[in-house]
Design an enzyme around this catalytic site. Structure first.
Site, PDB file in Angstrom:
ATOM      1  N   GLY A 249       0.758  -1.246   0.000  1.00  0.00           N
ATOM      2  CA  GLY A 249       0.000   0.000   0.000  1.00  0.00           C
ATOM      3  C   GLY A 249       0.785   1.291   0.000  1.00  0.00           C
ATOM      4  O   GLY A 249       0.195   2.368  -0.078  1.00  0.00           O
ATOM      5  N   GLU A 294       3.926  -6.711   1.686  1.00  0.00           N
ATOM      6  CA  GLU A 294       3.625  -7.026   0.284  1.00  0.00           C
ATOM      7  C   GLU A 294       3.551  -5.780  -0.595  1.00  0.00           C
ATOM      8  O   GLU A 294       2.508  -5.478  -1.156  1.00  0.00           O
ATOM      9  CB  GLU A 294       2.263  -7.715   0.194  1.00  0.00           C
ATOM     10  CG  GLU A 294       2.159  -8.988   0.958  1.00  0.00           C
ATOM     11  CD  GLU A 294       0.733  -9.549   0.980  1.00  0.00           C
ATOM     12  OE1 GLU A 294       0.606 -10.776   1.071  1.00  0.00           O
ATOM     13  OE2 GLU A 294      -0.239  -8.763   0.923  1.00  0.00           O
ATOM     14  N   PRO A 295       4.636  -5.047  -0.724  1.00  0.00           N
ATOM     15  CA  PRO A 295       4.573  -3.870  -1.592  1.00  0.00           C
ATOM     16  C   PRO A 295       4.535  -4.252  -3.073  1.00  0.00           C
ATOM     17  O   PRO A 295       5.246  -5.164  -3.504  1.00  0.00           O
ATOM     18  CB  PRO A 295       5.879  -3.123  -1.263  1.00  0.00           C
ATOM     19  CG  PRO A 295       6.799  -4.168  -0.724  1.00  0.00           C
ATOM     20  CD  PRO A 295       5.964  -5.230  -0.093  1.00  0.00           C
ATOM     21  N   GLY A 296       3.692  -3.588  -3.813  1.00  0.00           N
ATOM     22  CA  GLY A 296       3.625  -3.832  -5.261  1.00  0.00           C
ATOM     23  C   GLY A 296       3.944  -2.543  -5.992  1.00  0.00           C
ATOM     24  O   GLY A 296       5.019  -2.363  -6.559  1.00  0.00           O
ATOM     25  N   CYS A 365     -12.691   3.800 -29.282  1.00  0.00           N
ATOM     26  CA  CYS A 365     -13.971   4.357 -29.681  1.00  0.00           C
ATOM     27  C   CYS A 365     -14.828   4.576 -28.456  1.00  0.00           C
ATOM     28  O   CYS A 365     -15.774   3.812 -28.211  1.00  0.00           O
ATOM     29  CB  CYS A 365     -14.658   3.378 -30.613  1.00  0.00           C
ATOM     30  SG  CYS A 365     -14.650   3.990 -32.257  1.00  0.00           S
ATOM     31  N   TYR A 394       0.151  -1.538 -12.317  1.00  0.00           N
ATOM     32  CA  TYR A 394      -1.276  -1.599 -12.654  1.00  0.00           C
ATOM     33  C   TYR A 394      -1.602  -0.945 -13.995  1.00  0.00           C
ATOM     34  O   TYR A 394      -2.696  -0.405 -14.173  1.00  0.00           O
ATOM     35  CB  TYR A 394      -2.119  -0.978 -11.525  1.00  0.00           C
ATOM     36  CG  TYR A 394      -1.863  -1.607 -10.174  1.00  0.00           C
ATOM     37  CD1 TYR A 394      -2.240  -2.926  -9.929  1.00  0.00           C
ATOM     38  CD2 TYR A 394      -1.215  -0.916  -9.162  1.00  0.00           C
ATOM     39  CE1 TYR A 394      -1.996  -3.528  -8.702  1.00  0.00           C
ATOM     40  CE2 TYR A 394      -0.954  -1.503  -7.928  1.00  0.00           C
ATOM     41  CZ  TYR A 394      -1.352  -2.816  -7.706  1.00  0.00           C
ATOM     42  OH  TYR A 394      -1.088  -3.396  -6.494  1.00  0.00           O
TER      43      TYR A 394
END
Ligand code: LLP
Length: 441
Positions: A249, A294-296, A365, A394
């Site tokens: 986070g 758990e860093p992403g 579109c 992400y």
């Protein structure tokens, strides 16, 4: 200069990433393209690993939350840096295992894991499964029994901490779809439920309060609540958690509304968590748990940029100016989903003064196909190379083939060299799984 800066402007006035000219990268690999700086990724993995080693006697593990960006190369890098990974689907698990990732260091998450994913995890001896429902606990216990395995599990706990971030990326509010709440007693009930499962070994608890969070206080509060919960479970059930997984986070810089954190700032987040653990466990007479984080986003986000070529430019007099690029919501859906903000610049004229604010639009579109609004730019021209910054997390992982556009390739830059880690798609890839039933022929 921030030691994490992966970007600079060279003598030609071009943007560089990891020492390579982005205009050359665009020429060599085409656009749109995701570009990642390997050194930046490794530095971030190391800062987290080092703080656990140095300030917590190595009694823990960093997991890279691979939902942020999953591909074979990133699992290889994580393995070389001797960290673990968190995965949330069979696909991420398969990718990690396909490059020989140590299954012991894989943690499987998900609020609705498929039976096939649980089977796959057990068959491949995935180290830890984070249980998120009664149904999952029952299925997993049966599957583990059939295989004669005693599976390590954690319980996903919802400590009820509200972190200041977009509502969709907050995950530990009381009304979240994730986990078992401490406040309504469901987490406590799940502990006794799991302690009675013959084929599951309850190791401890997990929580994740949300993403893109800067307030240290949110992490501190969550840690305090989790340690109190550990103590409560020890008193009630005689069960003392060995593992405490506090999720990820930590926020990153996207535009000038965000702080630009240094390595030390990330170290400080973890140090504050460790301080709370040390103090609270002492106060409550508990053992210090094995600490998992758990860093992403903070590992991969600022390591990545996306390069585009500017195409159509349209000004609606007195209203707004659109600068359209060859990407769009199919490769970066974050504005459409969260109204995310980004910084963009013209990579081939990076020193030019920004004189206007534009909307960067994609080629889909759909009117909502916007990459960023209110972006300060010099007057752009068709053919300019645009770089959108902090797109490492992400973006690829949420990309799609919407409108049957190609998901862009990914390039890894290291020691002055750029190479594919995800190759370009082709029209053949687009139709690969299509079937025309005989009766339509
Ligand atoms: N652990 C768990 C259980 C998670 O659910 C997440 C993110 C992480 C770790 C990693 O969090 P991070 O360090 O990356 O903040 N698609 C959204 C982000 C969703 C995050 C979901 N969970 C976005 O583009 O902002």
């Amino acid at each position: 200069m921030n030691e994490r800066d992966t970007l600079k402007i060279n003598g030609k006035g071009h943007l560089e990433i990891g020492g390579l000219d982005t205009v050359d990268i665009a020429r060599q690999f085409g656009t749109p393209v995701y570009v990642f700086d390997e050194k930046h990724i490794r530095d971030m993995m190391r800062v987290y690993k080092d703080v656990i080693n140095e300030d917590y006697c190595g009694n823990g593990l960093v997991l890279y939350a691979s939902k942020a960006f999953s591909c074979k190369a990133i699992y290889k890098i994580a393995a070389q840096e001797e960290i673990g990974v968190d995965v949330v689907s069979g696909g991420e698990m398969f990718t990690a295992l396909s490059v020989g990732f140590n299954p012991d260091k894989i943690y499987l998450h998900g609020n609705n894991k498929l039976v096939s994913e649980l089977e796959f995890a057990l068959d491949n001896r995935v180290g830890t499964i984070v249980v998120d429902s009664y149904r999952e606990a029952d299925i997993l216990d049966n599957l583990a029994g059939e295989r004669n395995i005693k599976q390590n599990v954690l319980i996903r706990v919802n400590p009820g901490v509200e972190a200041h971030t977009h509502a969709f990326i907050q995950t530990a509010r009381t009304d979240s779809k994730f986990g078992f709440s401490v406040s309504d007693g469901s987490a406590k009930s799940m502990v006794s439920y799991l302690l009675n499962k013959r084929n599951l070994r309850l190791k401890g608890f997990h929580c994740h309060i949300g993403s893109q969070i800067f307030e240290k206080q949110s992490f501190i509060l969550a840690t305090e609540k989790m340690i109190s919960f550990i103590s409560d479970m020890k008193d009630r059930h005689g069960f003392e958690a060995e593992t405490l997984n506090l999720g990820g986070g930590f926020g990153i810089w996207y535009n000038d509304e965000d702080p630009k954190l240094k390595l030390d700032d990330y170290r400080d987040y973890v140090k504050s968590i460790i301080d709370v653990i040390n103090n609270k466990t002492k106060e409550l007479n508990l053992k210090k748990p094995y600490l998992v984080i758990e860093p992403g986003r903070s590992i991969i986000g600022e390591a990545g940029i996306t390069l585009y070529t500017v195409g159509a430019i349209k000004e609606i007099q007195g209203i707004k100016k659109y600068v359209a690029v060859d990407g769009g919501m199919f490769e970066n859906p974050r504005y459409a989903l969260y109204q995310s903000k980004y910084t963009a610049l013209l990579a081939n004229r990076a020193n030019d003064v920004c004189t206007e604010k534009v909307t960067v639009a994609g080629k889909c579109c759909e009117s909502g196909d916007i990459i960023a609004v209110d972006v300060a730019l010099p007057i752009a021209q068709s053919g300019d190379i645009m770089a959108v910054l902090s797109t490492g997390a992400y973006n690829y992982s949420m990309a799609s083939n919407y409108n049957r556009n190609f998901v862009p390739p990914s390039i890894l830059v290291n020691a002055g060299k750029a190479e594919y880690i995800i190759k370009p798609q082709t029209y053949e890839d687009i139709v690969r799984n299509d079937i025309v039933p005989k009766r339509l022929k």
